[in-house]
Design an enzyme around this catalytic site. Structure first.
Site, PDB file in Angstrom:
ATOM      1  N   LEU A 152     -22.327  -4.075  49.894  1.00 24.53           N
ATOM      2  CA  LEU A 152     -23.385  -4.569  49.034  1.00 24.53           C
ATOM      3  C   LEU A 152     -24.332  -3.430  48.747  1.00 24.53           C
ATOM      4  O   LEU A 152     -24.411  -2.452  49.491  1.00 24.53           O
ATOM      5  CB  LEU A 152     -24.140  -5.746  49.662  1.00 24.53           C
ATOM      6  N   CYS A 153     -24.992  -3.557  47.626  1.00 25.60           N
ATOM      7  CA  CYS A 153     -25.916  -2.533  47.164  1.00 25.60           C
ATOM      8  C   CYS A 153     -25.197  -1.182  47.133  1.00 25.60           C
ATOM      9  O   CYS A 153     -24.031  -1.094  46.751  1.00 25.60           O
ATOM     10  CB  CYS A 153     -27.158  -2.536  48.050  1.00 25.60           C
ATOM     11  N   THR A 154     -25.856  -0.118  47.538  1.00 29.77           N
ATOM     12  CA  THR A 154     -25.270   1.211  47.433  1.00 29.77           C
ATOM     13  C   THR A 154     -24.254   1.516  48.530  1.00 29.77           C
ATOM     14  O   THR A 154     -23.714   2.626  48.587  1.00 29.77           O
ATOM     15  CB  THR A 154     -26.371   2.282  47.437  1.00 29.77           C
ATOM     16  N   THR A 172     -22.381  -2.811  42.246  1.00 32.35           N
ATOM     17  CA  THR A 172     -23.353  -2.210  43.146  1.00 32.35           C
ATOM     18  C   THR A 172     -24.750  -2.505  42.611  1.00 32.35           C
ATOM     19  O   THR A 172     -24.908  -3.250  41.636  1.00 32.35           O
ATOM     20  CB  THR A 172     -23.116  -0.683  43.260  1.00 32.35           C
ATOM     21  N   GLY A 202     -23.924  -6.796  44.396  1.00 28.77           N
ATOM     22  CA  GLY A 202     -24.991  -6.033  43.763  1.00 28.77           C
ATOM     23  C   GLY A 202     -26.083  -5.609  44.725  1.00 28.77           C
ATOM     24  O   GLY A 202     -25.852  -5.419  45.921  1.00 28.77           O
TER      25      GLY A 202
END
Length: 246
Positions: A152-154, A172, A202
């Protein structure tokens, strides 16, 4: 329509299709995303930790998976792991996490890779982990039958550095999509992107959706809605699945 309503309709999944260049929510009749597989033991979830990790990135899925144990007869085992020695790891905002378990992908069914530190190129976080190469190499060697690797995310950039997102649908944080695409990912504009053994989500708060989607997929829709009720949270956004384009 809220994705919760899709989960409640039977075991058909809330997912997404690509229509006229945009993603639109729809329901699939495959049942593949929410029909719980037969298990002889608990669902084993490892969340990878490193200095500079975004606190909510790791805490949100930890909460969701831990709560899902109340809705699974076989139980759920969730733990923080590190590729280094077990130690105190500092999050992006200074929170200390006592990580007691070593990296052991052979003992996991789901691996969650959070992000953090993307804007601090010279500080702790994903860039430092990429530069070190230890975690990307560990991730590159991890894939096997029965294992789902997620981010998730970066955290997706760590998967990209391991070569796991090249040529595959993924997502992302909005601020890192160009970087993920430059590294070979096929970026989708969705909250969660499920490409089978690779599931990405995301930015920051999407760890809730990642957890809920994987709970629905691995433990069934009833478990996911049970966790939603407990947390007083309804999953939002669109889920892109590989089967939605077939």
């Amino acid at each position: 329509m809220e994705r919760r309503h899709f989960l409640r309709r039977t075991t058909a999944a809330g997912a997404a299709t690509l229509a006229a260049g945009t993603l639109t929510a729809t329901s699939l009749n495959t049942g593949s995303a929410t029909a719980a597989p037969r298990r002889s033991g608990p669902l084993r979830v490892d969340i990878v930790m490193f200095d500079g990790v975004e606190e909510l990135n790791c805490v949100a899925p930890y909460e969701v998976f831990s709560a899902s144990a109340m809705h699974s007869p076989q139980g759920v085992r969730v733990r923080f792991v590190t590729t280094g020695r077990p130690r105190l790891i500092r999050g992006a905002y200074g929170t200390g996490f006592e990580v007691k378990h070593r990296w052991a992908p052979g003992d996991a069914d789901v691996i969650v890779v959070p992000g953090g530190g993307y804007t601090r190129r010279d500080g702790p976080g994903v860039w430092a982990e990429i530069d070190s190469g230890v975690l990307p190499r560990a991730l590159a060697a991890a894939p096997r039958a029965g294992l789902t690797i997620s981010s998730l995310c970066t955290g997706s950039l760590l998967l990209a550095a391991a070569g796991l997102t090249k040529g595959r649908p993924c997502t992302t944080h909005h601020g890192a999509k160009a970087e993920l695409e430059a590294r070979g990912g096929v970026v989708k504009n969705a909250r969660v992107v499920d490409d089978g053994d690779l599931v990405t989500a995301g930015g920051i708060t999407s760890g809730l959706e990642l957890g809920l989607w994987l709970v629905a997929r691995e433990l069934g829709a009833d478990a996911a809605t049970g966790v939603e009720n407990m947390l007083e949270y309804e999953a939002r956004g669109t889920v892109w699945t590989a089967s939605s384009t077939s």
